[in-house]
Design an enzyme around this catalytic site. Structure first.
Site, PDB file in Angstrom:
ATOM      1  N   CYS A 198     -16.618  49.041 -12.235  1.00 27.72           N
ATOM      2  CA  CYS A 198     -17.229  48.237 -11.175  1.00 27.72           C
ATOM      3  C   CYS A 198     -18.361  47.363 -11.694  1.00 27.72           C
ATOM      4  O   CYS A 198     -18.470  46.192 -11.332  1.00 27.72           O
ATOM      5  CB  CYS A 198     -17.716  49.139 -10.046  1.00 27.72           C
ATOM      6  SG  CYS A 198     -18.743  50.524 -10.569  1.00 27.72           S
ATOM      7  N   ASN A 230     -18.775  48.071  -4.936  1.00 31.32           N
ATOM      8  CA  ASN A 230     -18.194  48.821  -6.047  1.00 31.32           C
ATOM      9  C   ASN A 230     -16.904  49.545  -5.677  1.00 31.32           C
ATOM     10  O   ASN A 230     -16.034  49.740  -6.526  1.00 31.32           O
ATOM     11  CB  ASN A 230     -19.198  49.845  -6.588  1.00 31.32           C
ATOM     12  CG  ASN A 230     -19.722  50.777  -5.520  1.00 31.32           C
ATOM     13  OD1 ASN A 230     -20.253  50.324  -4.495  1.00 31.32           O
ATOM     14  ND2 ASN A 230     -19.589  52.072  -5.718  1.00 31.32           N
ATOM     15  N   GLY A 241     -11.318  61.344  -3.181  1.00 36.95           N
ATOM     16  CA  GLY A 241     -12.656  60.824  -3.459  1.00 36.95           C
ATOM     17  C   GLY A 241     -12.914  59.507  -2.746  1.00 36.95           C
ATOM     18  O   GLY A 241     -12.135  59.078  -1.888  1.00 36.95           O
ATOM     19  N   TYR A 242     -14.000  58.875  -3.104  1.00 34.82           N
ATOM     20  CA  TYR A 242     -14.402  57.674  -2.372  1.00 34.82           C
ATOM     21  C   TYR A 242     -13.488  56.486  -2.665  1.00 34.82           C
ATOM     22  O   TYR A 242     -13.096  55.752  -1.761  1.00 34.82           O
ATOM     23  CB  TYR A 242     -15.852  57.322  -2.679  1.00 34.82           C
ATOM     24  CG  TYR A 242     -16.843  58.326  -2.144  1.00 34.82           C
ATOM     25  CD1 TYR A 242     -16.590  59.006  -0.943  1.00 34.82           C
ATOM     26  CD2 TYR A 242     -18.026  58.602  -2.810  1.00 34.82           C
ATOM     27  CE1 TYR A 242     -17.498  59.929  -0.441  1.00 34.82           C
ATOM     28  CE2 TYR A 242     -18.939  59.518  -2.307  1.00 34.82           C
ATOM     29  CZ  TYR A 242     -18.678  60.177  -1.125  1.00 34.82           C
ATOM     30  OH  TYR A 242     -19.580  61.076  -0.624  1.00 34.82           O
TER      31      TYR A 242
END
Lengths: 347, 347, 347, 347
Positions: free
Chosen positions: C145, C314, C11-12
């Site tokens: 975040c 974030n 994922g990111y």
């Protein structure tokens, strides 16, 4: 009032067809179908229709007879349902690619599409060029959005013999809404928001559509080198047509005259002139929501290139607006009826 | 036809006033003035007006008598020209901040604005709350765009006594078009494109406007804690009003009922309900170009917070559209005349 | 070299953890797991890792013993696999919400998460506040975040007794990457590109995280009124903290001094001063890719409000960067090692 | 340490040169000049340099002797100051267009630029093609950003004799940062945010640069048909090169082999292969901040077209990064020193 049903109305083009038809003074929206949203109100997937209608989506199979059917189903769907659907409407306007091409071209560019033994013959609904044929048409195929933009720019030059038909480059830039309402990785916002990617450098199906249309409307079949690039916008297409002079020009304004004279009487195509505006370039932004196409033409005399830029809103002039435009022509209504929106600026 | 002149029509709000008035069935645009664009056609700075008019901008001093004057000049300009301009029009609608506040509040929030000995008394033109006063008004001040959004959400709660007036936080998010058409560093695209900055955490002048309007319309003056944040869009405002319950709620839907009953008869304010849409949150995108405001309300019962979100297009419901709305009411025309556009989705 | 495995690296946040660790001078990336991409190279889903590694993703079950495990799996996954996974690594850094809260708060905010009889006790890894506890930590939970941004701004004010703890409003604005790499309707580009929507006006889980952390780090539990708004960006958070003076301020700069003295020795938190820059507001754009948080504070003395704005990326300061920061502290490495990137401007 | 001065360092390219040099292990930034920001700290206009330096801008005239001078002044400025500036540095790297072209081409494309009697001869600093000449160079001209992208894609095909040199179409798409840091109407955010406009269909000066470079590096001068289109991004260029096969290809992969073999040893140019990535198209987004260029090539065998797409960050690979790359080569340092940043995804 003409009773119009919209088949496959849950997507983006369908939403725009509904927006235009719900405000059209001569039309009653009789039905709108969507498998995904059946039973829901039109504004469930289409927030811009809040307050515009109390209609609810029906499933496709609930379609009833109507005066005109506008089909916004994905390519392949109307062909597949042709025998059930076609008897229900006196006239049909299809926004998919199913009937844009003749049998030979269709087989080549859509080899996997289900095909009836005899493909029904639709009028290719490029309004400014199909002309009188639309008035008598029973079945109309709305052009593909990028083909539409490219053709409005290219056809006048081919017809006037100004450009070499064997060497036309079309570099089309497009927003994300042309990909439809179904999410996937390439349309996921973090992946798409800054996208500047030539996602279809060769082999785009609009190639065949443009080539066929040059032959249909000018008698000369152009060879088109087409690429499509995704840019970071939602709506809008800019098609840049790079063509090459077939002969010495009378003067640098000859291509401009060819465009201007072609569209002089056509309310939805505007040929921009330098210095007439603080925004002298065709761009789709201020055309969002409108049925207009802006064109410009530039000449590199030294290198013999003629560049036409064509901007339009893929969901309106490139889809729903042309469907309504065709509807107006088919019904003998004023050409611009229901299509008067001028756009927003800035946007 | 009512003859309307638009003063200071070269900017963004002016362009939208022109767009709406040129399509308004009861209005003739008699003049449009702009120092910068004097002599140019309306579509020179306003590409979305191509084909809509052949009128050209006049300089301000060329203003002639008219039925209604709509002034889009920057704050300070109409006050300064009041003695020359005011005799020329039976009615004046001003989009600047010049006449939104009473003398005391004006002096406090705009200490450097030139002020005549007697500030003319304008009706504060928040249509859903000014009501009958607008029908008889000679002079109308259009509310500030962020104040407008916040007030539509806040006023029903204050009037119903649901929230503590001494503690209201308004966190407003805004696109770039509210800053006008004049370039500077902060609006330079490379600096603004990804901006997410609270550019006015305290001291924003709309604070005073909201506080004064709560008193005017509900009899209770709220203390408003206002911050404004620039977000990466061009059009649109989202105002988030954080308010706190003044007493135990009857039930969690009491604030929703207060909003819904307030706006039931008002065509331009929509109170969204959960699950009624695939897009259940107020957001300005699909409202671009429309005169609509979408509202929602949420309750944190445990902590006693009531959150209202209000979305609108700063250039239309927050400026030009409200001017036309006020015009309709002043002239006794149907409230929605010329304001029927429903918006675009996706955008 | 410390051998680090990254669990759930497709994922990111995982991609950013990999980017940072692959360039970290004291770390060897031993394994990266992803069910979806098992067998593929790291740069298959992460184009920015082209040329950076020849490693391929393993399935989760292939995880082998390592020195440090960084888990980027979605909330609920590490809890579920705790008994298999925890013996494999001497130290674990988790980016999910599984271990950020104590048992009571966890049960309240994540009632459906599977929970072992005894929740392992993680250090809440807000580096500037966890301090020495991180150096000795075996297990670290990286803060959420938005909580991270809000806390960096809020904690100095609470600790200094400057603000009323029972009334803190946090209005957080966030880009789309926080929603992860899985497409859905709300993240579909045409729906998200112009989004300005308060998608979580109340009930956001970071509320509990912020409240708990104020108690943990200052001894005073604040009541936090939290809302989250989606804005049209990919990366970045701006948290606006609206707090209210608990007592008369010494002078208008007292809150600024509280922030500045708190972070004087902390390399990743910058307190911006007015006029020191042409871009004097905290905004996440130029912080993209960095482990920095920019803070500013403003005071409305008349109304008693203190506004802190906190901006960060974030995916880095709000996730992967803090994981590496914690890793550095746990390993006794220089605090900024591998985190030296300063950001890009314009972006 | 090599002492480097940066002339005209207040703009966007200058900011990126400073970012790279301040982190470069073999360089000391001795001076940075800016008329506009003289006396201010480097981070005043460049927020991403916060904490990176305590240096302040000097006025141009305060330039002192240094080892290497990097000039980021606008085109025309270095030529004008040549006699004063050139004696101050043993080596000069210029990012403007002043010295990219030989005298004949320069006079044709920049007829109004002030020109000394004898134009100093600079090496055209396309690193992958200038090769050994850069190592010995005293003066280097960094290529234009769009020319740079187009040339990396085009040169291998021309050199291999694969394409017809007399017919090359380059359709370049560019973000707004290439236009520099000075605001004007076309870069005003409300006008630029949704821009998709072919602002230079013909006559772009990079035409001459590309044509001259094909001759310089391959011996064959191509005729280039160049258009530049503004797209809604800040950083990044995508150049689409439409070329036409000069002879039958051995097979469809012949162009790919030509590109791959050309750049096999070059660390900053990546030739993408289909299916190797979930993001298989060159796009500038994930290359932001990096010195990398991604290339792809596609073939339409039926129509004889070869399409190369080239993506890069105009401010880094297209400007500042190439300056540092050239600096490394000139100083005999490792080619990638100070240029290791891999980019961010998503962005």
């Amino acid at each position: 009032m003409t009773r119009v049903a919209v088949l496959g109305a849950g997507g983006y083009a369908g939403g725009e067809v509904l927006r235009l038809l719900l405000a059209h003074p001569a039309v009653e929206v009789a039905q709108a179908t969507s498998e995904q949203h059946a039973g829901k109100r039109l504004d469930f997937p289409h927030p811009h229709l809040r307050g515009a209608s109390t209609l609810r989506f029906a499933p496709h199979d609930a379609l009833e007879p109507c005066d005109v059917l506008v089909s916004c189903m994905p390519s392949g769907e109307l062909i597949r349902r042709w025998s059930q659907v076609s008897p229900l409407a006196a006239r049909i306007i299809d926004l998919s690619a199913d009937f844009r091409l003749g049998p030979v071209d269709h087989a080549r560019w859509y080899p996997r599409a289900p095909r009836p033994a005899e493909l029904p013959e639709f009028v290719y609904g490029l309004p400014e060029w199909a002309g009188a044929r639309l008035k008598d048409a029973r079945w109309v195929a709305v052009p593909g959005c990028m083909a539409h933009a490219a053709l409005l720019g290219l056809l006048p030059l081919v017809r006037a013999g100004l450009v070499r038909p064997e060497m036309v480059v079309v570099d089309a830039k497009t927003g994300s809404s042309g990909g439809g309402a179904t999410p996937d990785r390439s349309s996921h916002h973090p992946e798409r928001a800054s996208a500047l990617r030539c996602y279809r450098p060769t082999g785009h199906r609009h190639t065949g559509e443009i080539e066929a249309a040059t032959e249909r409307f000018t008698g000369t079949r152009a060879t088109v080198h087409f690429s499509a690039t995704a840019v970071p916008s939602v709506r809008g297409i800019l098609a840049t047509v790079h063509a090459f002079a077939a002969r010495p020009l009378e003067d640098a304004n000859e291509p401009l005259r060819a465009l201007a004279s072609t569209y002089r009487e056509h309310p939805f195509v505007n040929v921009l002139r330098a210095n007439a505006s603080a925004s002298p370039f065709p761009e789709p932004g201020p055309l969002s929501g409108t049925n207009h196409c802006d064109l410009s033409v530039d000449v590199d005399a030294e290198r013999g290139r003629i560049v036409v830029n064509a901007a339009l809103d893929n969901l309106v002039k490139g889809a729903a607006g042309t469907a309504v435009h065709a509807l107006n022509l088919m019904l003998g209504r004023p050409e611009t009826e229901g299509l008067g929106f001028r756009g927003l600026h800035p946007l």
